[in-house]
Design a protein around this motif. Structure first.
Motif, PDB file in Angstrom:
ATOM      1  N   GLU A 194       0.797  -1.547   0.065  1.00  0.00           N
ATOM      2  CA  GLU A 194      -0.205  -0.191   0.084  1.00  0.00           C
ATOM      3  C   GLU A 194       0.553   1.407   0.010  1.00  0.00           C
ATOM      4  N   GLU A 195       1.965   1.197   0.403  1.00  0.00           N
ATOM      5  CA  GLU A 195       2.602   2.654   0.692  1.00  0.00           C
ATOM      6  C   GLU A 195       3.955   2.265  -0.251  1.00  0.00           C
ATOM      7  N   ASN A 196       4.908   3.445  -0.949  1.00  0.00           N
ATOM      8  CA  ASN A 196       6.089   3.034  -1.897  1.00  0.00           C
ATOM      9  C   ASN A 196       6.786   3.279  -0.239  1.00  0.00           C
ATOM     10  N   ILE A 197       7.823   2.340   0.057  1.00  0.00           N
ATOM     11  CA  ILE A 197       9.063   2.454   0.630  1.00  0.00           C
ATOM     12  C   ILE A 197      10.157   3.234   0.705  1.00  0.00           C
ATOM     13  N   ALA A 198      10.782   3.419  -0.233  1.00  0.00           N
ATOM     14  CA  ALA A 198      11.794   4.439  -0.345  1.00  0.00           C
ATOM     15  C   ALA A 198      11.229   6.213  -0.027  1.00  0.00           C
ATOM     16  N   GLU A 199       9.821   6.584  -0.142  1.00  0.00           N
ATOM     17  CA  GLU A 199       9.359   7.415  -0.019  1.00  0.00           C
ATOM     18  C   GLU A 199       8.720   7.440   2.093  1.00  0.00           C
ATOM     19  N   ARG A 200       8.417   6.523   2.380  1.00  0.00           N
ATOM     20  CA  ARG A 200       8.447   6.368   3.322  1.00  0.00           C
ATOM     21  C   ARG A 200       8.749   6.621   4.408  1.00  0.00           C
ATOM     22  N   VAL A 201      10.411   5.887   3.697  1.00  0.00           N
ATOM     23  CA  VAL A 201      11.412   5.881   4.510  1.00  0.00           C
ATOM     24  C   VAL A 201      12.115   7.351   4.527  1.00  0.00           C
ATOM     25  N   LYS A 202      11.468   7.970   3.746  1.00  0.00           N
ATOM     26  CA  LYS A 202      12.060   9.149   3.240  1.00  0.00           C
ATOM     27  C   LYS A 202      11.420  10.565   4.729  1.00  0.00           C
ATOM     28  N   GLU A 203      10.484   9.817   4.793  1.00  0.00           N
ATOM     29  CA  GLU A 203       9.011  10.312   5.117  1.00  0.00           C
ATOM     30  C   GLU A 203       9.267  10.574   7.034  1.00  0.00           C
ATOM     31  N   ILE A 204       9.323   8.850   7.182  1.00  0.00           N
ATOM     32  CA  ILE A 204       9.931   8.120   8.711  1.00  0.00           C
ATOM     33  C   ILE A 204      10.914   8.829   9.251  1.00  0.00           C
ATOM     34  N   THR A 205      12.192   9.302   8.331  1.00  0.00           N
ATOM     35  CA  THR A 205      13.795   9.737   8.610  1.00  0.00           C
ATOM     36  C   THR A 205      14.233  11.244   8.118  1.00  0.00           C
ATOM     37  N   GLY A 207      13.489  12.635   5.893  1.00  0.00           N
ATOM     38  CA  GLY A 207      14.518  12.685   5.008  1.00  0.00           C
ATOM     39  C   GLY A 207      15.844  12.875   5.183  1.00  0.00           C
ATOM     40  N   LYS A 208      16.524  11.780   5.903  1.00  0.00           N
ATOM     41  CA  LYS A 208      17.422  11.513   6.071  1.00  0.00           C
ATOM     42  C   LYS A 208      17.259  10.483   5.493  1.00  0.00           C
ATOM     43  N   LYS A 209      17.114   9.223   5.345  1.00  0.00           N
ATOM     44  CA  LYS A 209      16.831   7.957   4.811  1.00  0.00           C
ATOM     45  C   LYS A 209      18.131   7.086   5.810  1.00  0.00           C
ATOM     46  N   VAL A 210      18.914   5.555   5.690  1.00  0.00           N
ATOM     47  CA  VAL A 210      18.500   5.137   6.561  1.00  0.00           C
ATOM     48  C   VAL A 210      20.270   5.023   6.054  1.00  0.00           C
ATOM     49  N   LYS A 211      21.535   4.145   7.100  1.00  0.00           N
ATOM     50  CA  LYS A 211      23.466   3.738   6.384  1.00  0.00           C
ATOM     51  C   LYS A 211      23.312   2.956   6.052  1.00  0.00           C
ATOM     52  N   ASP A 227      17.375   3.515  -2.774  1.00  0.00           N
ATOM     53  CA  ASP A 227      16.925   4.408  -2.189  1.00  0.00           C
ATOM     54  C   ASP A 227      16.410   5.584  -1.264  1.00  0.00           C
ATOM     55  N   CYS A 228      16.775   4.040   0.132  1.00  0.00           N
ATOM     56  CA  CYS A 228      16.494   3.936   0.845  1.00  0.00           C
ATOM     57  C   CYS A 228      17.686   4.933   1.851  1.00  0.00           C
ATOM     58  N   LEU A 229      18.565   4.190   1.065  1.00  0.00           N
ATOM     59  CA  LEU A 229      20.300   4.787   1.599  1.00  0.00           C
ATOM     60  C   LEU A 229      20.774   6.261   1.423  1.00  0.00           C
ATOM     61  N   GLN A 230      21.559   6.833   2.364  1.00  0.00           N
ATOM     62  CA  GLN A 230      21.979   7.688   2.523  1.00  0.00           C
ATOM     63  C   GLN A 230      23.346   7.024   1.621  1.00  0.00           C
ATOM     64  N   ARG A 231      23.800   8.735   1.201  1.00  0.00           N
ATOM     65  CA  ARG A 231      25.101   8.539   0.952  1.00  0.00           C
ATOM     66  C   ARG A 231      26.314   7.398   1.185  1.00  0.00           C
ATOM     67  N   GLN A 232      26.371   6.445   0.607  1.00  0.00           N
ATOM     68  CA  GLN A 232      28.107   6.186   1.499  1.00  0.00           C
ATOM     69  C   GLN A 232      27.686   5.208   2.319  1.00  0.00           C
ATOM     70  N   SER A 258      27.135   6.971  -4.189  1.00  0.00           N
ATOM     71  CA  SER A 258      28.781   5.878  -3.726  1.00  0.00           C
ATOM     72  C   SER A 258      28.130   4.938  -2.723  1.00  0.00           C
ATOM     73  N   LEU A 259      27.563   4.164  -3.028  1.00  0.00           N
ATOM     74  CA  LEU A 259      27.055   2.991  -1.853  1.00  0.00           C
ATOM     75  C   LEU A 259      27.331   1.678  -2.589  1.00  0.00           C
ATOM     76  N   TYR A 260      27.840   1.220  -0.991  1.00  0.00           N
ATOM     77  CA  TYR A 260      28.416  -0.671  -1.071  1.00  0.00           C
ATOM     78  C   TYR A 260      26.884  -0.974  -1.103  1.00  0.00           C
ATOM     79  N   VAL A 261      27.802  -2.264  -1.939  1.00  0.00           N
ATOM     80  CA  VAL A 261      26.623  -3.548  -1.209  1.00  0.00           C
ATOM     81  C   VAL A 261      27.311  -4.626  -1.344  1.00  0.00           C
ATOM     82  N   THR A 262      26.962  -5.329  -0.527  1.00  0.00           N
ATOM     83  CA  THR A 262      27.814  -6.441  -0.064  1.00  0.00           C
ATOM     84  C   THR A 262      26.406  -7.699  -0.059  1.00  0.00           C
TER      85      THR A 262
END
Length: 327
Positions: A194-205, A207-211, A227-232, A258-262
């Motif tokens: 029912e909700e857009n994940i990235a938009e809700r994360v921005k709202e909850i935080t 606008g900071k998003k998550v590490k 799209d939910c991740l902070q820079r780096q 400049s994101l990381y993925v593992t």
């Protein structure tokens, strides 16, 4: 005679068949375990379907169970017949009433934890351990996103995050699952239907998003997770419930900050007996003290011979928390 589940071809749950067999004695570095409860995990469906094919067919299935040691290999000194144990990293074949397991992959089970609790939580709990404690060490007040928060791994992650003083935002697929995740300790929930994940994360935080994002869903959430991740920020992809992430353009990591993925796995973090003892010790203390509660619904306990139906239910996404096979 003993009973185990085998499959001779890849496919749906109907390829799983119960067969009778005579167990072999354990090898020098193995123990034989009479399983009392067997964990069902989503990765088992990947192996059955052929996404992660075994070396040969027919093949057994499952890597996790709890039970009693019945025989000990000649080189094994830290375990004895009669010990209560649990394991999550055996060779395929834990869907069985009896299974031979490398002794260094077996942990002694405290009396305060039942066989059903252990089989329902060991692989999932060790997974949460390496995710929250090793892949990215979650600290008090950290805000992070965890997909499938009402699943077996997710519910343990909700409780562990709360114990760490961290703020877990959990994605779920229904109001019922949102309530279950919140009860377990999720700070916030997002209903992805029912909700857009990235938009809700921005709202909850604000606008900071998550590490960090922990994603076991795969292709359906890959881009939303980034799209939910902070820079780096760090994207931890540890499963493929919706299918594997393929054809990745590494440039997207640059474009999105400049994101990381593992792509970690338990075997990459818990590889030695010492590492297993450290991880299991931390998990067992949280379960025994009641910080992490492990409960399995009666309708998610299946007879060993009913493994095909258990897989049907698991893949329907109708389950909450862990499911078990009982020999």
């Amino acid at each position: 005679m003993a009973t185990r589940i085998e499959f001779s071809q890849h496919g749906g749950p109907d390829v799983l068949k119960a067969v009778e067999f005579t167990p072999q004695d354990p090898a020098a570095d193995e123990v034989q375990v009479e399983n009392k409860a067997i964990g069902i995990n989503y990765i088992d469906t990947y192996i059955r379907s052929g996404l992660y094919p075994p070396p040969r067919l027919p093949a057994g299935l499952g890597t996790e169970a709890a039970g009693v040691v019945s025989k000990v290999g000649s080189n094994v000194t830290h375990l004895k017949a009669g010990d209560r144990v649990v394991y999550a990293q055996s060779g395929p074949g834990a869907y069985s009433s009896v299974h031979n397991v490398p002794a260094d992959k077996v942990a002694k089970l405290p009396d305060a934890i039942s066989f059903e609790q252990a089989a329902a939580s060991f692989l999932k709990g060790l997974t949460v351990y390496y995710l929250l404690r090793k892949t990215y060490e979650v600290k008090p007040d950290d805000v992070f996103l965890f997909h499938a928060a009402a699943g077996g791994v997710g519910l343990i992650a909700c409780q562990w995050a709360k114990a760490l003083g961290a703020k877990l935002i959990g994605t779920v697929g229904s109001a019922q699952k949102a309530e279950r995740a919140s009860q377990a300790g999720a700070w916030q929930t997002i209903n992805y239907r029912e909700e857009n994940i990235a938009e809700r994360v921005k709202e909850i935080t604000g606008g900071k998003k998550v590490k960090v994002v922990y994603d076991s869903v795969g292709k359906d959430t890959w881009e939303a997770s980034l799209d939910c991740l902070q820079r780096q920020g760090l994207m931890v992809s540890f499963g493929n419930a919706s299918g594997p992430v393929t054809g990745v353009n590494l440039g997207i990591l640059n474009q999105k900050g400049s994101l990381y993925v593992t792509r970690p796995s338990l075997n990459g973090y818990v590889t030695t007996r010492a590492e297993l003892e450290e991880a299991s010790g931390e998990l067992f203390s949280l379960i025994a003290s009641g910080v992490i509660k492990v409960e399995v619904a009666e309708d998610q306990k299946f007879a060993l011979t009913d493994a095909a139906h258990a897989h049907e239910v698991l893949e329907s996404r109708a389950t909450l928390g862990s499911s078990l096979l009982i020999p």
